[in-house]
Design a protein around this motif. Structure first.
Motif, short mmCIF file in Angstrom:
data_model
loop_
_atom_site.label_atom_id
_atom_site.label_comp_id
_atom_site.label_asym_id
_atom_site.label_seq_id
_atom_site.Cartn_x
_atom_site.Cartn_y
_atom_site.Cartn_z
N LEU A 147 -8.68 -7.80 8.26
CA LEU A 147 -9.74 -7.71 9.25
C LEU A 147 -10.25 -6.28 9.34
O LEU A 147 -9.52 -5.40 9.82
N ARG A 148 -11.44 -6.06 8.82
CA ARG A 148 -12.03 -4.71 8.83
C ARG A 148 -11.09 -3.67 8.25
O ARG A 148 -10.93 -2.58 8.80
N GLY A 149 -10.41 -4.04 7.17
CA GLY A 149 -9.51 -3.11 6.50
C GLY A 149 -8.10 -3.08 7.06
O GLY A 149 -7.25 -2.36 6.54
N ALA A 150 -7.81 -3.84 8.11
CA ALA A 150 -6.48 -3.86 8.72
C ALA A 150 -5.79 -5.18 8.42
O ALA A 150 -6.41 -6.24 8.47
N SER A 151 -4.51 -5.11 8.13
CA SER A 151 -3.72 -6.31 7.88
C SER A 151 -3.58 -7.11 9.17
O SER A 151 -3.42 -6.54 10.26
N SER A 152 -3.60 -8.42 9.05
CA SER A 152 -3.41 -9.28 10.23
C SER A 152 -1.95 -9.73 10.36
O SER A 152 -1.66 -10.69 11.07
N ALA A 153 -1.03 -9.01 9.73
CA ALA A 153 0.39 -9.36 9.79
C ALA A 153 0.91 -9.39 11.23
O ALA A 153 1.73 -10.24 11.58
N SER A 154 0.44 -8.47 12.07
CA SER A 154 0.92 -8.45 13.46
C SER A 154 0.47 -9.71 14.22
O SER A 154 1.18 -10.20 15.10
N ILE A 155 -0.68 -10.25 13.85
CA ILE A 155 -1.14 -11.51 14.46
C ILE A 155 -0.23 -12.64 14.01
O ILE A 155 0.20 -13.47 14.82
N ALA A 156 0.10 -12.67 12.71
CA ALA A 156 1.00 -13.70 12.19
C ALA A 156 2.36 -13.63 12.89
O ALA A 156 2.93 -14.66 13.25
N ASP A 157 2.85 -12.43 13.13
CA ASP A 157 4.12 -12.27 13.87
C ASP A 157 4.00 -12.87 15.27
O ASP A 157 4.91 -13.57 15.72
N ALA A 158 2.89 -12.59 15.95
CA ALA A 158 2.68 -13.12 17.30
C ALA A 158 2.59 -14.65 17.28
O ALA A 158 3.10 -15.32 18.18
N LEU A 198 -0.07 -10.31 -0.47
CA LEU A 198 -0.11 -10.10 0.97
C LEU A 198 1.24 -9.63 1.49
O LEU A 198 2.28 -9.99 0.96
N PRO A 199 1.22 -8.83 2.57
CA PRO A 199 2.48 -8.39 3.17
C PRO A 199 3.15 -9.53 3.94
O PRO A 199 2.51 -10.51 4.30
N GLU A 200 4.45 -9.39 4.17
CA GLU A 200 5.12 -10.32 5.08
C GLU A 200 4.53 -10.07 6.46
O GLU A 200 4.19 -8.94 6.77
N PRO A 201 4.36 -11.03 7.29
CA PRO A 201 4.71 -12.44 7.16
C PRO A 201 3.57 -13.29 6.59
O PRO A 201 3.67 -14.51 6.56
N LEU A 202 2.52 -12.66 6.10
CA LEU A 202 1.37 -13.41 5.60
C LEU A 202 1.66 -14.14 4.29
O LEU A 202 1.19 -15.26 4.09
N CYS A 203 2.44 -13.52 3.41
CA CYS A 203 2.65 -14.14 2.09
C CYS A 203 3.51 -15.39 2.17
O CYS A 203 3.46 -16.22 1.28
N GLY A 204 4.27 -15.56 3.24
CA GLY A 204 5.10 -16.74 3.39
C GLY A 204 4.46 -17.86 4.19
O GLY A 204 5.03 -18.92 4.35
N ALA A 205 3.26 -17.62 4.69
CA ALA A 205 2.57 -18.60 5.55
C ALA A 205 1.74 -19.57 4.71
O ALA A 205 1.41 -19.26 3.56
#
Length: 119
Positions: free
Chosen positions: A61-72, A91-98
């Motif tokens: 999102l606008r150059g930022a990973s959404s991994a923190s959203i996936a964690d939430a 993709l970084p964890e936790p995105l690559c496992g989703a």
């Protein structure tokens, strides 16, 4: 589905044309738009303030990973799938496992993924 209540889907996507298409398909499936967000901060705020049943989550999102959203989302046990132009393994964890759908996406596959959010 949740009884007689409408399934509410949060669309997290920073490209306006893609966000509009996602919203259209969510409504075509018969679900309600629970909100839209184009940044990590907007998405996290909506998760706090809105009654959401599932999420379509852009990986970047606008150059930022959404991994923190996936964690939430995982912490709240909310179903979601990741939408990205990157390869899933990039993709970084936790995105690559989703659950994952690649851009450009197939409309039938998108519809199927959205339906699954309400189950």
């Amino acid at each position: 589905m949740k009884g007689n209540e409408q399934i509410r889907i949060l669309v997290v996507e920073d490209e306006p044309a893609i966000a509009a298409d996602l919203c259209f398909v969510v409504e075509e499936v018969g679900y309600e738009i629970g909100g839209t967000a184009s940044s990590v901060d907007e998405a996290l705020k909506l998760l706090e303030d809105a009654d959401i049943d599932g999420v379509i989550l852009d990986a970047n999102l606008r150059g930022a990973s959404s991994a923190s959203i996936a964690d939430a989302l995982k912490a709240r046990n909310l179903p979601f799938f990741v939408l990205s132009g990157y390869l899933q393994r990039q993709l970084p964890e936790p995105l690559c496992g989703a659950p994952f759908l690649a851009k450009p996406y197939d409309q039938d596959e998108l519809t199927s993924r959205i339906r699954d959010l309400g189950r």
